[in-house]
Design a protein around this motif. Structure first.
Motif, PDB file in Angstrom:
ATOM      1  N   ILE A   1      44.171  44.003  41.735  1.00  0.00           N
ATOM      2  CA  ILE A   1      44.541  44.105  43.137  1.00  0.00           C
ATOM      3  C   ILE A   1      45.976  43.644  43.250  1.00  0.00           C
ATOM      4  N   ARG A   2      46.880  44.559  43.470  1.00  0.00           N
ATOM      5  CA  ARG A   2      48.318  44.282  43.458  1.00  0.00           C
ATOM      6  C   ARG A   2      48.679  43.177  44.443  1.00  0.00           C
ATOM      7  N   ASP A   3      49.520  42.274  43.994  1.00  0.00           N
ATOM      8  CA  ASP A   3      50.021  41.140  44.775  1.00  0.00           C
ATOM      9  C   ASP A   3      48.950  40.081  45.036  1.00  0.00           C
ATOM     10  N   VAL A   4      47.762  40.271  44.461  1.00  0.00           N
ATOM     11  CA  VAL A   4      46.701  39.279  44.632  1.00  0.00           C
ATOM     12  C   VAL A   4      46.198  38.794  43.283  1.00  0.00           C
ATOM     13  N   ALA A   5      45.933  39.727  42.372  1.00  0.00           N
ATOM     14  CA  ALA A   5      45.288  39.369  41.109  1.00  0.00           C
ATOM     15  C   ALA A   5      46.082  39.845  39.903  1.00  0.00           C
ATOM     16  N   ASP A   6      47.389  39.705  39.965  1.00  0.00           N
ATOM     17  CA  ASP A   6      48.203  40.149  38.841  1.00  0.00           C
ATOM     18  C   ASP A   6      48.000  39.288  37.601  1.00  0.00           C
ATOM     19  N   ASN A   7      47.736  37.989  37.802  1.00  0.00           N
ATOM     20  CA  ASN A   7      47.676  37.057  36.676  1.00  0.00           C
ATOM     21  C   ASN A   7      46.342  36.343  36.541  1.00  0.00           C
ATOM     22  N   ILE A   8      45.358  36.750  37.303  1.00  0.00           N
ATOM     23  CA  ILE A   8      44.038  36.124  37.201  1.00  0.00           C
ATOM     24  C   ILE A   8      42.961  37.201  37.139  1.00  0.00           C
ATOM     25  N   PRO A   9      41.804  36.894  36.529  1.00  0.00           N
ATOM     26  CA  PRO A   9      40.704  37.870  36.523  1.00  0.00           C
ATOM     27  C   PRO A   9      40.128  38.013  37.926  1.00  0.00           C
ATOM     28  N   LYS A  10      39.545  39.161  38.194  1.00  0.00           N
ATOM     29  CA  LYS A  10      39.057  39.440  39.542  1.00  0.00           C
ATOM     30  C   LYS A  10      38.066  38.398  40.069  1.00  0.00           C
ATOM     31  N   PRO A  11      37.143  37.864  39.243  1.00  0.00           N
ATOM     32  CA  PRO A  11      36.222  36.849  39.775  1.00  0.00           C
ATOM     33  C   PRO A  11      36.910  35.587  40.294  1.00  0.00           C
ATOM     34  N   MET A  12      38.199  35.404  39.936  1.00  0.00           N
ATOM     35  CA  MET A  12      38.921  34.216  40.383  1.00  0.00           C
ATOM     36  C   MET A  12      39.789  34.476  41.609  1.00  0.00           C
ATOM     37  N   ILE A  13      39.740  35.675  42.156  1.00  0.00           N
ATOM     38  CA  ILE A  13      40.482  35.953  43.382  1.00  0.00           C
ATOM     39  C   ILE A  13      39.892  35.103  44.506  1.00  0.00           C
ATOM     40  N   PRO A  14      40.736  34.407  45.258  1.00  0.00           N
ATOM     41  CA  PRO A  14      40.210  33.458  46.247  1.00  0.00           C
ATOM     42  C   PRO A  14      39.729  34.100  47.543  1.00  0.00           C
ATOM     43  N   ILE A  15      38.668  33.531  48.057  1.00  0.00           N
ATOM     44  CA  ILE A  15      38.250  33.746  49.437  1.00  0.00           C
ATOM     45  C   ILE A  15      38.281  32.368  50.073  1.00  0.00           C
ATOM     46  N   GLY A  16      39.222  32.146  50.945  1.00  0.00           N
ATOM     47  CA  GLY A  16      39.461  30.792  51.422  1.00  0.00           C
ATOM     48  C   GLY A  16      40.014  29.946  50.287  1.00  0.00           C
ATOM     49  N   ASN A  17      39.431  28.792  50.083  1.00  0.00           N
ATOM     50  CA  ASN A  17      39.909  27.876  49.050  1.00  0.00           C
ATOM     51  C   ASN A  17      39.200  28.027  47.720  1.00  0.00           C
ATOM     52  N   TYR A  18      38.258  28.958  47.625  1.00  0.00           N
ATOM     53  CA  TYR A  18      37.451  29.079  46.417  1.00  0.00           C
ATOM     54  C   TYR A  18      37.444  30.525  45.915  1.00  0.00           C
ATOM     55  N   PRO A  19      37.323  30.711  44.594  1.00  0.00           N
ATOM     56  CA  PRO A  19      37.274  32.076  44.056  1.00  0.00           C
ATOM     57  C   PRO A  19      35.983  32.778  44.448  1.00  0.00           C
ATOM     58  N   ILE A  20      36.017  34.104  44.452  1.00  0.00           N
ATOM     59  CA  ILE A  20      34.823  34.865  44.826  1.00  0.00           C
ATOM     60  C   ILE A  20      33.648  34.519  43.909  1.00  0.00           C
ATOM     61  N   LEU A  21      33.914  34.204  42.647  1.00  0.00           N
ATOM     62  CA  LEU A  21      32.850  33.793  41.728  1.00  0.00           C
ATOM     63  C   LEU A  21      32.126  32.567  42.266  1.00  0.00           C
ATOM     64  N   TRP A  22      32.864  31.598  42.774  1.00  0.00           N
ATOM     65  CA  TRP A  22      32.253  30.393  43.341  1.00  0.00           C
ATOM     66  C   TRP A  22      31.352  30.757  44.515  1.00  0.00           C
ATOM     67  N   HIS A  23      31.798  31.666  45.379  1.00  0.00           N
ATOM     68  CA  HIS A  23      30.989  32.075  46.528  1.00  0.00           C
ATOM     69  C   HIS A  23      29.665  32.690  46.065  1.00  0.00           C
ATOM     70  N   ILE A  24      29.721  33.503  45.021  1.00  0.00           N
ATOM     71  CA  ILE A  24      28.503  34.121  44.480  1.00  0.00           C
ATOM     72  C   ILE A  24      27.562  33.043  43.965  1.00  0.00           C
ATOM     73  N   MET A  25      28.095  32.108  43.201  1.00  0.00           N
ATOM     74  CA  MET A  25      27.279  31.025  42.635  1.00  0.00           C
ATOM     75  C   MET A  25      26.713  30.141  43.744  1.00  0.00           C
ATOM     76  N   LYS A  26      27.527  29.842  44.734  1.00  0.00           N
ATOM     77  CA  LYS A  26      27.077  29.027  45.850  1.00  0.00           C
ATOM     78  C   LYS A  26      25.920  29.701  46.574  1.00  0.00           C
ATOM     79  N   TYR A  27      26.013  31.011  46.742  1.00  0.00           N
ATOM     80  CA  TYR A  27      24.951  31.743  47.435  1.00  0.00           C
ATOM     81  C   TYR A  27      23.638  31.656  46.667  1.00  0.00           C
ATOM     82  N   TYR A  28      23.679  31.894  45.353  1.00  0.00           N
ATOM     83  CA  TYR A  28      22.455  31.790  44.552  1.00  0.00           C
ATOM     84  C   TYR A  28      21.890  30.379  44.596  1.00  0.00           C
ATOM     85  N   SER A  29      22.775  29.386  44.588  1.00  0.00           N
ATOM     86  CA  SER A  29      22.302  27.998  44.557  1.00  0.00           C
ATOM     87  C   SER A  29      21.529  27.642  45.821  1.00  0.00           C
ATOM     88  N   LEU A  30      21.817  28.307  46.931  1.00  0.00           N
ATOM     89  CA  LEU A  30      21.094  28.041  48.166  1.00  0.00           C
ATOM     90  C   LEU A  30      19.625  28.421  48.058  1.00  0.00           C
TER      91      LEU A  30
END
Length: 260
Positions: free
Chosen positions: A14-43
């Motif tokens: 994703i240009r200008d967002v994920a040039d240097n990081i893998p997509k699962p680490m793209i942030p939503i708020g203060n946390y990467p999307i991977l964290w949001h997925i894990m947080k959801y399962y943990s609930l």
């Protein structure tokens, strides 16, 4: 159940967002999307994760290795690293995460096969991708999977765009699976799978093995693939527009997946 998350693909940047990081680490708020997925399962009580690493997997490892430091208040006496005193306990302190190096160029089917040893004696496990969010009811998804006694259940969703299509009988048995048709109507594969351990019998030792192609086609042929219909929220993050959309929902406290 253990939750297997596919995070190793090079995927689309994703240009200008994920040039240097893998997509699962793209942030939503203060946390990467991977964290949001894990947080959801943990609930839903699923707090043991197996992360299938590949492209830029080091970035994901480093994030979680430094997780407590980056998310907590602490006091440090300089010159003595052992003197760190954390002032608050992370809500995620009971997560158990296995980081599995599944190959920089391996495809999805190969990545899943390579983590078989970490499933252990469990008869079932959960599986999803590291770049999509949903408000699917995990409890109902698992209950549905356990009711039909077949090997694999996928979540069928109705997105705004076209990705691929699933056709199934009224009973939910998948009769046709087209990952990216030219023109069709119906649901698509939204990820959020429940798998019996017998799934590994459909995954030969081949780094080019794409889970969504031959393995799923063979499961369809054997009538071992079922669809769980989800009519709620589902959204991948493949484009800058989708990055802005997900962040907007989260920042405005209108994120359907945010149930914490």
């Amino acid at each position: 159940m253990k939750v297997v998350i596919l995070c190793g693909g090079q995927g689309t940047r994703i240009r200008d967002v994920a040039d240097n990081i893998p997509k699962p680490m793209i942030p939503i708020g203060n946390y990467p999307i991977l964290w949001h997925i894990m947080k959801y399962y943990s609930l839903f009580g699923h707090k043991e994760f197996i992360i299938c690493l590949g492209h830029q997997g080091k970035v994901i490892k480093e994030y979680f290795l430094n997780y407590q430091i980056n998310t907590s208040d602490f006091t440090l006496q300089l010159g003595n690293k052992e003197s760190i005193q954390f002032k608050n306990k992370s809500q995620e302190s009971d997560w158990v995460i296995t980081f599995a190096e599944t190959g920089d160029k391996a495809m999805t089917g190969s990545r899943i096969r390579k983590i078989k040893k970490y499933i252990g004696d469990d008869s079932q496990f959960l599986l999803t991708y590291g770049d999509g969010l949903s408000d699917v009811d995990i409890d109902k998804l698992i209950a549905y999977h356990q009711s039909h006694h077949r090997i694999l259940t996928l979540t069928g969703v109705r997105p705004a765009g076209r990705f691929g299509e699933i056709m199934c009988t009224d009973e939910g048995v998948v009769s046709e699976f087209n990952e990216k048709p030219q023109a069709a109507e119906g649901r698509i594969n939204g990820g959020f799978f429940v798998c019996n351990k017998e799934l590994f019998d459909y995954l030969p030792d081949n780094d080019d093995l794409v889970f969504e192609k031959e393995p799923m086609m063979h499961l369809v042929k054997d009538q071992q693939l079922m669809q769980f219909n989800h009519n709620g929220f589902w959204q991948p993050m493949d484009t800058y527009r989708e990055f802005v959309l997900l962040n907007g929902l989260y920042e405005n406290d209108n994120a359907p997946w945010k149930k914490w």
